[in-house]
Design an enzyme around this catalytic site. Structure first.
Site, PDB file in Angstrom:
ATOM      1  CE1 TYR A  50       4.380   0.033 -11.000  1.00  0.00           C
ATOM      2  CE2 TYR A  50       3.906   0.899 -13.183  1.00  0.00           C
ATOM      3  CZ  TYR A  50       3.553   0.110 -12.105  1.00  0.00           C
ATOM      4  OH  TYR A  50       2.390  -0.592 -12.126  1.00  0.00           O
ATOM      5  CD  GLU A  52       8.103  -2.090 -10.517  1.00  0.00           C
ATOM      6  OE1 GLU A  52       8.551  -0.988 -10.934  1.00  0.00           O
ATOM      7  OE2 GLU A  52       7.228  -2.761 -11.095  1.00  0.00           O
ATOM      8  CB  THR A 227      -0.358   0.302  10.687  1.00  0.00           C
ATOM      9  OG1 THR A 227      -0.644   0.566  12.057  1.00  0.00           O
ATOM     10  CG2 THR A 227      -1.023  -0.993  10.264  1.00  0.00           C
ATOM     11  CE  LYS A 230      -4.200  -0.121  13.424  1.00  0.00           C
ATOM     12  NZ  LYS A 230      -3.337  -0.945  12.556  1.00  0.00           N
TER      13      LYS A 230
HETATM   14  N1  DSN Z   1      -8.285  -2.665  11.839  1.00  0.00           N
HETATM   15  C1  DSN Z   1      -7.264  -2.381  12.827  1.00  0.00           C
HETATM   16  C2  DSN Z   1      -7.839  -2.051  14.148  1.00  0.00           C
HETATM   17  O1  DSN Z   1      -8.870  -1.398  14.172  1.00  0.00           O
HETATM   18  O2  DSN Z   1      -7.268  -2.382  15.169  1.00  0.00           O
HETATM   19  C3  DSN Z   1      -6.260  -3.455  12.932  1.00  0.00           C
HETATM   20  O3  DSN Z   1      -5.588  -3.557  11.725  1.00  0.00           O
END
Ligand code: DSN
Length: 419
Positions: A50, A52, A227, A230
Site C-alpha cells: 500500500y 497511498e 491511457t 494503446k
Molecule cells: N475501449 C477503448 C477503445 O477501444 O478505443 C477506448 O477506451
C-alpha cells in the site's frame, strides 16, 4: 511452486490465451503487445504494498523504493510528453478522466466534447457515464457534407458554434475513432477565444505523440489525459499531464483521495518501464511504421472499393464503411467473420450511420499491435487482401477456412516476441 501446479485451471486459460494471441492478427486499434520487461515489472512483488499518497508524502511506512519508482515514472512521463507535471496513478483512462472532471467541475457544469457517435468516448459525456449523468456535455461534430474535401474531419465551425452558444469552461478534444491528425493549436485558439481550458484525451495517439508521429498536445493543451496501453504499449493504466502547477495539485487531490485508494505500484513501475521504452530511438521508428502501415491498409482497401471515414488516415486507425461493398453486411457480422479467420477487430459506427451501435455499418481497424510484431507495408497489403476476401465471402466456410490458413502463415512468420 508454479501457477500450473497450484492453479492449473487459470494457468491453462493463460496458456490458451497466449496461443490465441500468437495465432491471430490483433487489429483492434486500442490494443497492443506490451514488452516482456513491462510485464515483468507488472508481475512483480510491487503488488504487495500500500502506498497511498505521493512520493515523499505517504500514509504507510516502507515506501522508500516506491517513492523512487513513482518519481522515475513521473519524470519519464514529463520528458516523453514535454510537460511539467504528471500523475501516474490513475488505474485507467476512464479513472484519469473522472479525476479531471472531479477536479474541474461542480455537478451540472457544462463542457464541450465531440458527439460519441462521431468518434468520442463514453467518458466524454455519454448519458450512461458519470460525465453525462452529473455534468452537462454540449457537443460538436465532424464535417458531414460528403462533397467537401474535409468530409469526416473535425467540423471547426461546429466547435466554434457550441463554444459561442454555451460558453463551457472546458473544451475537450481527443478521440477513440478519429483517423485524422488533431489540430491542437486550432482548438486552443477557439478555447482561448471563449475563455475555456483545453483538455485533450490523447489515449489513442499517445504513442504516436511520444514517437513523434503525431503533433504534441503540449504546449497547446492545459490538460492532457491518456491511457498507457494503446499505441504507447505500456501496461493497462491511465495518466494525467499538465504544465500548470495549480491544476496539477487539483488533479493529485482528485486522484487520491478524491477517487482512488492505494496506487497500483506494480503497474506504475511498468508504466515507468514503458515510458523508458518510449524515450528510446526505436520507438520513433515504431511509431512511424504504425502510421505507414495504417496508410497502406487504407490505400489497399480503398483500391478494393471500400469507403473509409474521412477517405483515409493520418494515424494508426481506419474506419471502414462496408455499405458500398455489401449493403447487407453489418459491422457485427463482419467482425464475427474476421474472428473466424483470425483477424481481431471491432464493429464501429461510421459517418452517416444507418444502423444501431449494436449492429453498425462499419469496422474499426488499427496497426499498433501488428507493427509491434514486425509487420511492414507489404505484409499489411497481404492482410488487406485477406480482409477483402473475408468481407466478400458471404460467410462461405470454405473461403473463410482458406483465409484462416493465410492468417496463420503470417502469424507464424511474425511470432509474438513477448510471449
Ligand atoms: N475501449 C477503448 C477503445 O477501444 O478505443 C477506448 O477506451
Amino acid at each position: 511452486m508454479s501457477l500450473a501446479e497450484t492453479d492449473p485451471v487459470i494457468a491453462d486459460l493463460i496458456a490458451k490465451e497466449t496461443v490465441r494471441q500468437q495465432d491471430t492478427l490483433e487489429m483492434i486499434a486500442s490494443e497492443n503487445h506490451a514488452s516482456h520487461e513491462v510485464m515483468e515489472a507488472q508481475g512483480s512483488i510491487l503488488t504487495n504494498k500500500y502506498a497511498e499518497g505521493y512520493p515523499g508524502k505517504r500514509y504507510y511506512s516502507g515506501c522508500g523504493f516506491y517513492d523512487e519508482i513513482e518519481q522515475i515514472a513521473i519524470d519519464r512521463a514529463c520528458q516523453l510528453f514535454g510537460c511539467k507535471y504528471a500523475n501516474v496513478q490513475p488505474h485507467s483512462g476512464a479513472n484519469a478522466n473522472f479525476a479531471v472532471q472531479l477536479a474541474l467541475f461542480n455537478p451540472g457544469d457544462t463542457f464541450a466534447a465531440i458527439e460519441l457517435s462521431n468518434g468520442g468516448h463514453l467518458t466524454h459525456g455519454s448519458a450512461v457515464n458519470v460525465s453525462g449523468k452529473w455534468l452537462k456535455p454540449v457537443t460538436y461534430r465532424l464535417v458531414e457534407d460528403e462533397s467537401r474535401s474535409d468530409w469526416g474531419y473535425i467540423d471547426f465551425d461546429s466547435v466554434e458554434a457550441v463554444m459561442k452558444e454555451h460558453r463551457p469552461k472546458v473544451l475537450m478534444c481527443g478521440y477513440s475513432a478519429y483517423p485524422r491528425t488533431i489540430d491542437f493549436a486550432k482548438f486552443r485558439a477557439i478555447a482561448d477565444k471563449y475563455d475555456a481550458l483545453l483538455w485533450a484525451d490523447i489515449a489513442h495517439v499517445a504513442g504516436l505523440i511520444a514517437g513523434g508521429a503525431h503533433p504534441n498536445a503540449f504546449p497547446h493543451c492545459q490538460i492532457v489525459t491518456t491511457t498507457t496501453h494503446k499505441t504507447l504499449r505500456g501496461p493497462r493504466g491511465g495518466l494525467i499531464l499538465t504544465d500548470d502547477e495549480e491544476l496539477s495539485k487539483r488533479f493529485n487531490k482528485a486522484v487520491f483521495p478524491g477517487s482512488q485508494g492505494g496506487p497500483l505500484m506494480h503497474v506504475i513501475a511498468a508504466k515507468a518501464v514503458a515510458f523508458g521504452e518510449g524515450l528510446k530511438p526505436e520507438f520513433k521508428t515504431y511509431s512511424a511504421q504504425v502510421v505507414a502501415n495504417a496508410k497502406r491498409l487504407a490505400k489497399e482497401l480503398i483500391d478494393r472499393g471500400y469507403k473509409l471515414a474521412s477517405r483515409g488516415t493520418d494515424n494508426h486507425l481506419i474506419l471502414i464503411d462496408l455499405r458500398p461493398v455489401d449493403a447487407e453486411l453489418t459491422g457485427k457480422t463482419a467482425a464475427v467473420w474476421l474472428e473466424q479467420v483470425g483477424i481481431i477487430a471491432n464493429m464501429n459506427t461510421v459517418p452517416n450511420e444507418t444502423r444501431s451501435p449494436f449492429q453498425t455499418s462499419g469496422i474499426r481497424m488499427g496497426t499498433p499491435a501488428l507493427t509491434t510484431r514486425g509487420l511492414k507495408e507489404n505484409d499489411i497489403a497481404q492482410i488487406a487482401g485477406i480482409i477483402d476476401r473475408t468481407f466478400r465471402s458471404k460467410g462461405d466456410q470454405t473461403t473463410l477456412a482458406k483465409c484462416k490458413q493465410d492468417v496463420l502463415a503470417i502469424c507464424q512468420k511474425f511470432p509474438m516476441k513477448h510471449a
